[in-house]
Design an enzyme around this catalytic site. Structure first.
Site, PDB file in Angstrom:
ATOM      1  N   ARG A  12       0.852  -1.212   0.000  1.00  0.00           N
ATOM      2  CA  ARG A  12       0.000   0.000   0.000  1.00  0.00           C
ATOM      3  C   ARG A  12       0.887   1.262   0.000  1.00  0.00           C
ATOM      4  O   ARG A  12       0.937   2.013  -0.958  1.00  0.00           O
ATOM      5  CB  ARG A  12      -0.931  -0.021   1.223  1.00  0.00           C
ATOM      6  CG  ARG A  12      -2.080   0.981   1.157  1.00  0.00           C
ATOM      7  CD  ARG A  12      -1.720   2.386   1.566  1.00  0.00           C
ATOM      8  NE  ARG A  12      -1.181   2.472   2.924  1.00  0.00           N
ATOM      9  CZ  ARG A  12      -0.691   3.584   3.444  1.00  0.00           C
ATOM     10  NH1 ARG A  12      -0.644   4.703   2.736  1.00  0.00           N
ATOM     11  NH2 ARG A  12      -0.186   3.594   4.661  1.00  0.00           N
ATOM     12  N   ASP A  13       1.632   1.452   1.059  1.00  0.00           N
ATOM     13  CA  ASP A  13       2.373   2.704   1.226  1.00  0.00           C
ATOM     14  C   ASP A  13       3.533   2.811   0.230  1.00  0.00           C
ATOM     15  O   ASP A  13       3.873   3.910  -0.220  1.00  0.00           O
ATOM     16  CB  ASP A  13       2.915   2.775   2.663  1.00  0.00           C
ATOM     17  CG  ASP A  13       3.084   4.208   3.143  1.00  0.00           C
ATOM     18  OD1 ASP A  13       2.832   5.138   2.368  1.00  0.00           O
ATOM     19  OD2 ASP A  13       3.488   4.385   4.304  1.00  0.00           O
ATOM     20  N   HIS A 203       4.121   3.729  12.864  1.00  0.00           N
ATOM     21  CA  HIS A 203       4.394   3.725  11.413  1.00  0.00           C
ATOM     22  C   HIS A 203       5.286   4.946  11.181  1.00  0.00           C
ATOM     23  O   HIS A 203       4.812   6.080  11.219  1.00  0.00           O
ATOM     24  CB  HIS A 203       3.049   3.836  10.692  1.00  0.00           C
ATOM     25  CG  HIS A 203       3.126   4.078   9.219  1.00  0.00           C
ATOM     26  ND1 HIS A 203       2.764   3.125   8.300  1.00  0.00           N
ATOM     27  CD2 HIS A 203       3.489   5.167   8.496  1.00  0.00           C
ATOM     28  CE1 HIS A 203       2.899   3.616   7.079  1.00  0.00           C
ATOM     29  NE2 HIS A 203       3.336   4.856   7.166  1.00  0.00           N
ATOM     30  N   HIS A 205       8.191   6.949   9.048  1.00  0.00           N
ATOM     31  CA  HIS A 205       8.935   7.096   7.792  1.00  0.00           C
ATOM     32  C   HIS A 205      10.407   7.405   8.078  1.00  0.00           C
ATOM     33  O   HIS A 205      10.770   7.853   9.168  1.00  0.00           O
ATOM     34  CB  HIS A 205       8.288   8.184   6.932  1.00  0.00           C
ATOM     35  CG  HIS A 205       7.088   7.680   6.188  1.00  0.00           C
ATOM     36  ND1 HIS A 205       7.070   7.525   4.819  1.00  0.00           N
ATOM     37  CD2 HIS A 205       5.874   7.270   6.622  1.00  0.00           C
ATOM     38  CE1 HIS A 205       5.889   7.056   4.448  1.00  0.00           C
ATOM     39  NE2 HIS A 205       5.144   6.888   5.525  1.00  0.00           N
ATOM     40  N   CYS A 236       6.153  10.589   0.971  1.00  0.00           N
ATOM     41  CA  CYS A 236       4.959  11.409   1.239  1.00  0.00           C
ATOM     42  C   CYS A 236       4.876  12.494   0.179  1.00  0.00           C
ATOM     43  O   CYS A 236       5.804  13.275   0.021  1.00  0.00           O
ATOM     44  CB  CYS A 236       5.013  12.047   2.625  1.00  0.00           C
ATOM     45  SG  CYS A 236       3.595  13.143   2.912  1.00  0.00           S
ATOM     46  N   ASN A 245      10.432   4.707   3.413  1.00  0.00           N
ATOM     47  CA  ASN A 245       9.939   4.164   4.664  1.00  0.00           C
ATOM     48  C   ASN A 245      11.076   3.414   5.330  1.00  0.00           C
ATOM     49  O   ASN A 245      12.151   3.269   4.768  1.00  0.00           O
ATOM     50  CB  ASN A 245       8.805   3.180   4.362  1.00  0.00           C
ATOM     51  CG  ASN A 245       7.445   3.776   4.646  1.00  0.00           C
ATOM     52  OD1 ASN A 245       7.174   4.133   5.787  1.00  0.00           O
ATOM     53  ND2 ASN A 245       6.623   3.881   3.637  1.00  0.00           N
TER      54      ASN A 245
HETATM   55 ZN    ZN Z   1       3.286   6.027   5.418  1.00  0.00          ZN
END
Ligand code: ZN
Length: 299
Positions: A12-13, A203, A205, A236, A245
């Site tokens: 996803r990210d 979570h 980064h 982001c 990440n």
């Molecule tokens: Zn994220």
């Protein structure tokens, strides 16, 4: 308490930061690779508008394929609204993460909604899908590109209505990688003191190469569930230059070396990361994959 649960959120990210479409089969292959390396919790996609993030246009097909081929596995997806929750449910997913930003400006930039509207939308999801597990992803917990840092009091005030309406799992997200270990510890202390029954995740980064140290600070402060992405893929879109990440293979390596019981095959993870670097358009393997993100719905 030597057991840490790794929540892989790369599909996803990470994938959402890749502009060129990654074929569904490639995504599925990477997800299966993660499972075979021992990862038990995977955020496989997000149910967002394909206009906002074309990469996620296959969310329903991918989620259905995962649920069908690996029943009982802990797959989850990010949703920003009731429609997303509906699509996740129909695809066979049992739990979702609902994203909202601590900073109202980021909330508007990310999901085009006020705080009030985000809260109202969640009530609709809770009412319609009472049987689903919901984790609240609190983006920009540790700092926002528009509003800077908030106080611990702000975080507690923000969380209160969510806790009151039954949210039991909260993911504290450092969306732009601006946290420091003292801030991480203080935030966790504050949240835990005020809401002791909450199940906390982090979570974080890796924009400033602080993802590892901040995640470790959370772990050493009692957080057992941590998120990261294979190859460090991610970024982001609302912070120019922000990239990457925390790489899952690096995190698992460190924790295994420290004596945590991970049951994750590190060499397999590294091989998979290399494979991903070749298979994902514009990817490269260097421990971290830096890509420019486009779209929205970043946590
Ligand atoms: Zn994220």
């Amino acid at each position: 308490m030597r057991n840490i649960e790794v929540y892989e959120v790369g599909p996803r990210d990470g994938f959402q930061s890749v502009g060129e479409y990654i074929p569904l089969e490639t995504k599925f292959q990477i997800i299966e690779g993660l499972l075979s390396a021992g990862i038990e919790h995977i955020q496989i996609t997000s149910f967002v508008s394909p206009k906002s993030i074309p990469q996620m246009k296959d969310a329903k097909d991918l989620a259905s394929k995962c649920a069908k081929n690996h029943p009982g596995t802990d797959f989850f997806a990010l949703v920003p609204n009731l429609r997303g929750a509906e699509a996740a449910w129909e695809s066979g997913l049992k739990w979702i993460t609902y994203v909202v930003s601590l900073s109202e400006s980021h909330n508007r930039a990310n999901i085009n909604r006020s705080h009030k509207d985000s809260y109202t939308e969640l009530q609709k999801i809770l009412k319609t899908y009472a049987q689903m597990d919901i984790c609240l992803d609190v983006a920009t917990t540790f700092g926002c590109p528009f509003e800077g840092k908030k106080s611990e009091e702000d975080i507690l005030t923000f969380l209160k209505p969510y806790v009151d309406c039954g949210i039991r799992t909260v993911n504290l997200c450092d969306t732009i990688g601006i946290a420091n270990p003292v801030q991480v510890r203080n935030t966790i202390d504050a949240v835990r003191n005020e809401y002791p029954s909450l199940d906390l995740q982090v979570h974080i980064h890796d924009t400033r190469n602080m993802g590892m140290v901040n995640t470790l600070a959370a772990i050493e402060h009692g957080v057992r569930k941590v998120q990261s992405t294979l190859g460090g893929l991610g970024g982001c879109p609302y912070a120019p230059g922000a990239s990457g990440n925390l790489a899952t293979e690096d995190l698992v390596f460190m924790l295994s070396e420290m004596g945590y019981e991970m049951n994750i095959d590190v060499p397999k993870m590294i091989e998979l990361s290399k494979y991903q670097a070749e298979a994902v358009p514009k990817g490269k393997f260097s421990g971290h994959l830096y890509t420019v993100a486009e779209g929205n719905c970043n946590v």
